[in-house]
Motif scaffolding. Structure first.
Motif, PDB file in Angstrom:
ATOM      1  N   PHE A 169      -2.629   2.232  15.849  1.00 30.83           N
ATOM      2  CA  PHE A 169      -3.511   1.799  16.932  1.00 30.83           C
ATOM      3  C   PHE A 169      -4.143   2.988  17.654  1.00 30.83           C
ATOM      4  CE2 PHE A 169      -2.020  -2.669  17.042  1.00 30.83           C
ATOM      5  CZ  PHE A 169      -3.224  -3.281  17.346  1.00 30.83           C
ATOM      6  N   VAL A 170      -3.322   3.959  18.013  1.00 27.59           N
ATOM      7  CA  VAL A 170      -3.821   5.113  18.777  1.00 27.59           C
ATOM      8  C   VAL A 170      -4.846   5.898  17.955  1.00 27.59           C
ATOM      9  CG1 VAL A 170      -3.177   7.337  19.777  1.00 27.59           C
ATOM     10  CG2 VAL A 170      -1.773   5.314  20.226  1.00 27.59           C
TER      11      VAL A 170
ATOM     12  N   TYR B  18      -1.060  -5.219  19.731  1.00 25.57           N
ATOM     13  CA  TYR B  18      -2.445  -5.680  19.791  1.00 25.57           C
ATOM     14  C   TYR B  18      -2.769  -6.249  21.172  1.00 25.57           C
ATOM     15  CZ  TYR B  18      -6.483  -8.722  18.915  1.00 25.57           C
ATOM     16  OH  TYR B  18      -7.697  -9.363  18.997  1.00 25.57           O
ATOM     17  N   ASN B  19      -1.915  -7.138  21.675  1.00 25.05           N
ATOM     18  CA  ASN B  19      -2.166  -7.759  22.973  1.00 25.05           C
ATOM     19  C   ASN B  19      -2.085  -6.758  24.116  1.00 25.05           C
ATOM     20  OD1 ASN B  19      -2.510 -10.888  22.959  1.00 25.05           O
ATOM     21  ND2 ASN B  19      -0.986 -10.482  21.378  1.00 25.05           N
ATOM     22  N   VAL B  20      -1.155  -5.815  24.029  1.00 25.43           N
ATOM     23  CA  VAL B  20      -1.029  -4.795  25.073  1.00 25.43           C
ATOM     24  C   VAL B  20      -2.281  -3.917  25.112  1.00 25.43           C
ATOM     25  CG1 VAL B  20       0.230  -2.741  25.798  1.00 25.43           C
ATOM     26  CG2 VAL B  20       1.487  -4.772  25.059  1.00 25.43           C
TER      27      VAL B  20
ATOM     28  N   PRO C 125      -8.499   1.123   7.206  1.00 21.55           N
ATOM     29  CA  PRO C 125      -7.341   0.786   6.367  1.00 21.55           C
ATOM     30  C   PRO C 125      -6.853   1.964   5.521  1.00 21.55           C
ATOM     31  CG  PRO C 125      -8.923  -0.991   6.308  1.00 21.55           C
ATOM     32  CD  PRO C 125      -9.577   0.132   7.043  1.00 21.55           C
ATOM     33  N   MET C 126      -7.787   2.827   5.067  1.00 20.20           N
ATOM     34  CA  MET C 126      -7.376   4.020   4.322  1.00 20.20           C
ATOM     35  C   MET C 126      -6.560   4.945   5.223  1.00 20.20           C
ATOM     36  SD  MET C 126      -8.354   3.733   1.206  1.00 20.20           S
ATOM     37  CE  MET C 126      -8.193   5.413   0.605  1.00 20.20           C
ATOM     38  N   LEU C 127      -6.929   5.019   6.490  1.00 16.73           N
ATOM     39  CA  LEU C 127      -6.144   5.806   7.449  1.00 16.73           C
ATOM     40  C   LEU C 127      -4.735   5.224   7.580  1.00 16.73           C
ATOM     41  CD1 LEU C 127      -5.943   8.010   9.636  1.00 16.73           C
ATOM     42  CD2 LEU C 127      -6.887   6.347  11.260  1.00 16.73           C
ATOM     43  N   ALA C 128      -4.648   3.894   7.632  1.00 21.85           N
ATOM     44  CA  ALA C 128      -3.334   3.243   7.697  1.00 21.85           C
ATOM     45  C   ALA C 128      -2.515   3.541   6.448  1.00 21.85           C
ATOM     46  CB  ALA C 128      -3.509   1.733   7.867  1.00 21.85           C
TER      47      ALA C 128
ATOM     48  N   GLU D 225      -2.215  -6.264   8.071  1.00 20.22           N
ATOM     49  CA  GLU D 225      -2.645  -6.338   9.475  1.00 20.22           C
ATOM     50  C   GLU D 225      -3.729  -5.303   9.765  1.00 20.22           C
ATOM     51  OE1 GLU D 225      -1.146  -8.754  11.742  1.00 20.22           O
ATOM     52  OE2 GLU D 225      -0.646  -9.390   9.711  1.00 20.22           O
ATOM     53  N   ALA D 226      -3.557  -4.095   9.236  1.00 14.08           N
ATOM     54  CA  ALA D 226      -4.507  -3.003   9.496  1.00 14.08           C
ATOM     55  C   ALA D 226      -5.804  -3.160   8.717  1.00 14.08           C
ATOM     56  CB  ALA D 226      -3.860  -1.666   9.142  1.00 14.08           C
ATOM     57  N   SER D 227      -5.801  -3.994   7.678  1.00 10.77           N
ATOM     58  CA  SER D 227      -6.983  -4.160   6.827  1.00 10.77           C
ATOM     59  C   SER D 227      -7.818  -5.378   7.186  1.00 10.77           C
ATOM     60  CB  SER D 227      -6.555  -4.270   5.357  1.00 10.77           C
ATOM     61  OG  SER D 227      -5.829  -3.139   4.947  1.00 10.77           O
TER      62      SER D 227
END
Length: 316
Positions: free
Chosen positions: A76-77, A137-139, A243-246, A266-268
């Motif tokens: 996320f960051v 995600y919600n935070v 997604p590649m970063l993930a 989730e990331a994609s």
């Protein structure tokens, strides 16, 4: 894994087509879609999360949960930081489009698409592994996400910090996650009747989510979706680059197969539908975020399985 994921994505596409057709022929109206969305967000999704934690406790699973919070927090960051670098005043001069592209790159439609897909591919354990992503995600959504829209343009939809914190703490999905983790740690199981009821409601998630998304696609002009260059740029970055970063992060922080594939799913996921909602709340033009969300969602039928295939080849 790739074949299973592709099959499930195709099934979800067909469910979206059902929603689109129902909307076209008048079986689903705007108010009905709004009501179904509220039921999904505030009833079905919390039941799905609670149901995911109704399993036997183990120290290994609790440790996995903590590791997932850490890995997904890093994702996320990094997404937020990279989105800020890619979409600036020079690359996207229009302030509203800049905010939407930054938001759309960092926040995925994990609730509507990611969790059902994780559930379809990895079962109840997939939902269990997706919970940290939903919590984070919600935070981030109600702190960083909403602040981006407010700072981007003067808006009448203002909220103070207390109201923002209240939205986070009282969000049914956050409450369900907190209760689910507590029940899991304390080895608390629902009585049979309650457990079966929660399970039945949770099972509505996949089909109902896809039908609602399909019904929203019916209102969009297909020509404008494919002709906007900025929409293509935002979609490629959301669906492929991030997604590649993930994937790189998952190569560094090794997880077991179910946890890794769930995190990657989730990331994609495509652009979060809440981009349109936040645009409405802050008096932005909604055409651009709607086009971005729709193209990203359509292409995710190809890009999500592609990311899983690459992840499988790299043995994450």
């Amino acid at each position: 894994m790739f074949q299973i994921t592709l099959q499930q994505v195709i099934i979800m596409l067909l469910l979206m087509v059902i929603g689109l057709v129902c909307s076209r022929v008048g079986f689903l109206h705007k108010q009905t879609i709004t009501d179904l969305t509220n039921i999904l967000l505030y009833v079905v999704s919390p039941c799905l999360i609670l149901n995911a934690f109704q399993q036997d406790y183990s120290a290994e699973r609790m440790a996995l949960l903590g590791k997932l919070f850490g890995v997904m927090g890093i994702i996320f960051v990094l997404n937020i930081l990279l989105a800020g670098l890619l979409f600036n005043k020079k690359t996207v001069p229009n302030v509203e489009e800049r905010v939407v592209m930054k938001f759309g790159s960092a926040y995925t439609n994990a609730g509507f698409i990611g969790v059902p897909l994780a559930q379809a591919v990895n079962g109840q354990m997939g939902v269990f592994c997706a919970v940290p992503y939903l919590v984070l995600y919600n935070v981030f959504l109600w702190t960083h996400g909403i602040t981006m829209f407010r700072n981007g343009k003067s808006s009448s939809a203002r909220q103070n910090r207390g109201e923002t914190l209240k939205k986070i703490l009282l969000n049914p999905n956050i409450l369900a996650a907190a209760a689910g983790i507590l029940f899991f740690a304390c080895r608390v199981k629902f009585p049979a009747l309650i457990g079966q009821t929660v399970s039945h409601v949770a099972n509505l998630n996949t089909a109902l989510s896809m039908i609602v998304i399909g019904s929203n696609l019916a209102a969009v002009d297909r020509k404008t979706i494919f002709s906007d260059r900025k929409v293509w740029v935002g979609t490629i970055i959301r669906n492929l680059i991030f997604p590649m970063l993930a994937l790189l992060i998952l190569l560094i922080f090794r997880l077991d197969t179910v946890a890794a594939s769930t995190t990657l799913i989730e990331a994609s996921c495509p652009v979060a539908g809440v981009a349109v909602l936040f645009s409405l709340l802050n008096e932005y033009d909604t055409d651009f975020p709607t086009r971005l969300m729709c193209l990203s969602t359509i292409l995710s039928v190809v890009t999500v399985p592609l990311m899983i295939l690459i992840g499988t080849m790299l043995r994450i």
